[in-house]
Design an enzyme around this catalytic site. Sequence first.
Site, PDB file in Angstrom:
ATOM      1  N   LYS A   1      54.767  21.665  19.673  1.00  0.00           N
ATOM      2  CA  LYS A   1      55.741  20.576  19.695  1.00  0.00           C
ATOM      3  C   LYS A   1      55.488  19.636  18.528  1.00  0.00           C
ATOM      4  O   LYS A   1      54.344  19.273  18.250  1.00  0.00           O
ATOM      5  CB  LYS A   1      55.605  19.780  20.993  1.00  0.00           C
ATOM      6  CG  LYS A   1      56.152  20.524  22.152  1.00  0.00           C
ATOM      7  CD  LYS A   1      57.365  19.837  22.717  1.00  0.00           C
ATOM      8  CE  LYS A   1      58.022  20.832  23.647  1.00  0.00           C
ATOM      9  NZ  LYS A   1      59.298  20.446  24.127  1.00  0.00           N
TER      10      LYS A   1
ATOM     11  N   TRP B   1      64.880  15.868  28.059  1.00  0.00           N
ATOM     12  CA  TRP B   1      65.749  16.828  27.376  1.00  0.00           C
ATOM     13  C   TRP B   1      67.193  16.351  27.312  1.00  0.00           C
ATOM     14  O   TRP B   1      68.114  17.120  27.158  1.00  0.00           O
ATOM     15  CB  TRP B   1      65.607  18.230  28.007  1.00  0.00           C
ATOM     16  CG  TRP B   1      64.300  18.875  27.602  1.00  0.00           C
ATOM     17  CD1 TRP B   1      63.464  18.458  26.604  1.00  0.00           C
ATOM     18  CD2 TRP B   1      63.691  20.056  28.149  1.00  0.00           C
ATOM     19  NE1 TRP B   1      62.376  19.297  26.506  1.00  0.00           N
ATOM     20  CE2 TRP B   1      62.495  20.281  27.434  1.00  0.00           C
ATOM     21  CE3 TRP B   1      64.049  20.930  29.177  1.00  0.00           C
ATOM     22  CZ2 TRP B   1      61.640  21.354  27.721  1.00  0.00           C
ATOM     23  CZ3 TRP B   1      63.200  22.005  29.453  1.00  0.00           C
ATOM     24  CH2 TRP B   1      62.021  22.210  28.737  1.00  0.00           C
TER      25      TRP B   1
ATOM     26  N   GLU C   1      56.384  15.447  27.008  1.00  0.00           N
ATOM     27  CA  GLU C   1      57.096  15.300  25.740  1.00  0.00           C
ATOM     28  C   GLU C   1      57.170  13.886  25.170  1.00  0.00           C
ATOM     29  O   GLU C   1      57.003  13.687  23.979  1.00  0.00           O
ATOM     30  CB  GLU C   1      58.503  15.854  25.885  1.00  0.00           C
ATOM     31  CG  GLU C   1      59.148  16.083  24.552  1.00  0.00           C
ATOM     32  CD  GLU C   1      60.215  17.128  24.677  1.00  0.00           C
ATOM     33  OE1 GLU C   1      59.883  18.255  25.059  1.00  0.00           O
ATOM     34  OE2 GLU C   1      61.370  16.806  24.428  1.00  0.00           O
TER      35      GLU C   1
ATOM     36  N   CYS D   1      55.251  23.958  31.299  1.00  0.00           N
ATOM     37  CA  CYS D   1      55.222  25.043  30.317  1.00  0.00           C
ATOM     38  C   CYS D   1      54.017  24.984  29.399  1.00  0.00           C
ATOM     39  O   CYS D   1      53.457  25.999  29.041  1.00  0.00           O
ATOM     40  CB  CYS D   1      56.461  25.006  29.462  1.00  0.00           C
ATOM     41  SG  CYS D   1      57.898  25.516  30.379  1.00  0.00           S
TER      42      CYS D   1
ATOM     43  N   HIS E   1      56.755  35.384  27.021  1.00  0.00           N
ATOM     44  CA  HIS E   1      57.504  35.235  25.765  1.00  0.00           C
ATOM     45  C   HIS E   1      57.519  36.529  24.966  1.00  0.00           C
ATOM     46  O   HIS E   1      58.133  36.611  23.910  1.00  0.00           O
ATOM     47  CB  HIS E   1      56.921  34.093  24.937  1.00  0.00           C
ATOM     48  CG  HIS E   1      56.913  32.796  25.696  1.00  0.00           C
ATOM     49  ND1 HIS E   1      55.855  32.423  26.495  1.00  0.00           N
ATOM     50  CD2 HIS E   1      57.847  31.831  25.822  1.00  0.00           C
ATOM     51  CE1 HIS E   1      56.145  31.273  27.068  1.00  0.00           C
ATOM     52  NE2 HIS E   1      57.340  30.894  26.680  1.00  0.00           N
TER      53      HIS E   1
ATOM     54  N   CYS F   1      55.826  31.599  32.912  1.00  0.00           N
ATOM     55  CA  CYS F   1      57.068  30.806  32.860  1.00  0.00           C
ATOM     56  C   CYS F   1      58.192  31.637  33.480  1.00  0.00           C
ATOM     57  O   CYS F   1      57.947  32.743  33.969  1.00  0.00           O
ATOM     58  CB  CYS F   1      57.384  30.417  31.409  1.00  0.00           C
ATOM     59  SG  CYS F   1      58.584  29.067  31.266  1.00  0.00           S
TER      60      CYS F   1
HETATM   61  N1  GLN Z   1      62.319  27.365  36.915  1.00  0.00           N
HETATM   62  C1  GLN Z   1      62.543  27.493  35.511  1.00  0.00           C
HETATM   63  C2  GLN Z   1      62.691  28.964  35.145  1.00  0.00           C
HETATM   64  O1  GLN Z   1      62.025  29.758  35.681  1.00  0.00           O
HETATM   65  C3  GLN Z   1      61.443  26.883  34.680  1.00  0.00           C
HETATM   66  C4  GLN Z   1      61.731  26.991  33.198  1.00  0.00           C
HETATM   67  C5  GLN Z   1      60.751  26.292  32.303  1.00  0.00           C
HETATM   68  O2  GLN Z   1      59.645  26.016  32.687  1.00  0.00           O
HETATM   69  N2  GLN Z   1      61.135  26.024  31.097  1.00  0.00           N
HETATM   70  O3  GLN Z   1      63.441  29.309  34.261  1.00  0.00           O
HETATM   71 ZN    ZN Z   2      57.781  27.114  31.881  1.00  0.00          ZN
END
Ligand code: GLN
Ligand code: ZN
Length: 763
Positions: free
Chosen positions: A114, A561, A605, A644, A695, A727
């Site tokens: 970030k 956001w 953030e 995240c 990812h 994630c």
């Molecule tokens: N619950 C969201 C997902 O699974 C969480 C996304 C995130 O942490 N950016 O997409």
């Molecule tokens: Zn996440």
Amino acid sequence: MIATLTGYPRIGANRELKFALEKYFRNEMPWQELADKAAALRAENYRVMKEKDIDLLPVGDFSYYDNTLDAAFMTGVVPSRYLGSGLSDDEIYFAMARGLQNQKADLKALSMKKWFNTNYHYIEPEYDGVNPLKLNTFFLEPLISQAEGEDFDCRICITGPFTLASLVRITDGSSREEFARKLIPIYTDLIAWLNNRGCQWLSLAEPSLVKDLTKDDTRLFTEIYSRLLEHRGNLKINLDTFFGDIRDVYQDAISLNFDGISLDFVEGSQTIELVRKHGFPSGALLTAGVISGRNIWRANYDETVRLLLELKDRGIRVAVGTSCSLLHVPLTLRNEPGIAAEKIRHLAFAEEKLAELRDLKAIVNGQEGFEQILAANRDLFARARTENDPQIAERIAALGDDDFRRLPARSRRQELQRKKLGLPLFPTTTIGSFPQTAEVRGVRRKFRNREISAEEYRRQISDITRDCLKRQEDLGLDILVHGEFERNDMVEYFGEHLSGFLFTANGWVQSYGSRCVKPPVIWSDISRKEPITVEMSRLAQSMTGKPVKGMLTGPVTILNWSFPRIDVSLRTMVLQLALALKEEVEDLEKAGIGIIQIDEAALKEKLPLRKSDQVKEYLEFAVPSFRLLESGLRPETQVHTHMCYSEFGEIIPWIDSMDADVITFEASRSDLRLLDSLSQVNFGTEVGPGVYDIHSPRIPSVEEITASLEKIAEKTDIRKVWVNPDCGLKTRGWKETEASLKNMVEAAKIMRARYDRSEAAQA
Ligand code: GLN
Ligand code: ZN
């Protein structure tokens, strides 16, 4: 007084650069064609800036991916593994940005982080000490050539050596100072090169100066710049600072004989005081960042003009500028026919901010017609932009300590939840979303375009959800999710069901490389219009005998956001969001949902860059807002949260004090180092450190996941460990998702078998 800025959005009014880049990435566009498209976008930007009367245009702020990566590339900070495989300059650059896998090479990308307290991401440069640093003007040269062909004055804007040195990851064991000293001759070469080209100004961006600095840092800063300034020749050098004030180096900076310094008067809470107290070098140009590069609101000219005049009265040579690059706001309001004129007049995106710079210049210079400009702006601020809702204010005023405390204590709740849920050791779950396939997006698009009825839409989404639940059951996951197929985006979806939000059609802001986000605007007081997730959660729970987690985005993430208001505090907005979402959480519980996940992906953030500001200006309300959400829930209802980025650093105790029952977070890329810190603070929240990286399409093996779990089990009370990916799975395909989760469930079973036995032996 002249007008200038240090950076402009580069993505294009219709995200042309994004689409061109993606074609280039797919090998559907050759490098030269991409370069030509980029030049055309820059030409258009220059045209607009000239039209708006900007005196010194930024050149060099353009990037194909990221400016920090550009500076690293330009100075030869390229790890040796990217060299020597016969790659061209553009291939090396993009291999560092996003990895490269073809016949020539198999290279992972550098990591992405970030950018200060923004939602922009930079590529973390890496120095391995193998190759000597060397100036490489491959990307810079075309920018300069293009500018030479145009008739405007410009500043070459490039990331400076102090910031580059503070952001680089050094892997050869040398110190940051040693690395910074190696950069000095390279920047000296750059200065010589620009001098040869006849450039007028070089502006070096040094945002790292707004952080807490040590004596060693300030010494290093002085050393770097006294040496660079010796070599400036005819080139004028500007020190560009933004995202705050430079209280720790202000005096050093003003004694260094810069030709110009840019200061941030919007986010720099002490900037004006520093100037008042220590003055500003006569003859040098002060670029006063008075137009915010971060928000999307019109500026109040009376206030800004007062400030600019004060600077002038102090005998300072002043240029009016933006507080930081305009990269962080959308390009133009011209593409927003859907927003009423009544509202548009209060907004300013990048192009409109250029017009504000022109206006301010006209007013301060007393140009013809300046009174009308000022009067029109006063008119805009004469009345409140929006009416506040007294009921919401009352609800906030009535909040007491009990509203921020969930009872009984967490350890007791965890016991009750264990009993009620009857989960095995190492319970398995996922983070919420499942693959957003073309089919899923197609269903939402058809509904949006009114090609299918609401009823048909619901039927299709519910079929997809049922299929997703069935797959989770077959995989043997313990806690299921509905899959989030009805959501376009985790913030916009909620914003649409809350009052107080304004949406743009084209308000895209670059997040990284070709990725853009479209943050909604918080326009007025926030309240819940209607239940948001309840119907979907109830439906999903009715489709399976296993528990399904209710899933919502938390107040801090929604705030961070979005584009926030500036007429009320962050605290007020967070509390409004928390009260609205509290209704949702309680409705979910009433609907029989026993586990509720509140995502706070972006909790960190807006954490202030300076330690001294972090608690009072942020944590003190950001963290309790979470507790406000859950304080009315029954003890048996299990509350999860998800984050995240696991770079929690020193705020781990704050995260624990959110008082969630379970937290899942990204850990697979940070080698689970975080676990040590968790055990040090006696972390009370149950934890699901992500056991694989979503990812990447790579499928983790059972052995790999078991090994991670063993590491986790070593350092954590095993009754508190959850097993999950790091994630949501929305960007993945079903194939790798199912294969990965199958291995994950298998690994959890192996762990259970091992530890159940040892627990039994102990008993
Ligand atoms: N619950 C969201 C997902 O699974 C969480 C996304 C995130 O942490 N950016 O997409
Ligand atoms: Zn996440």
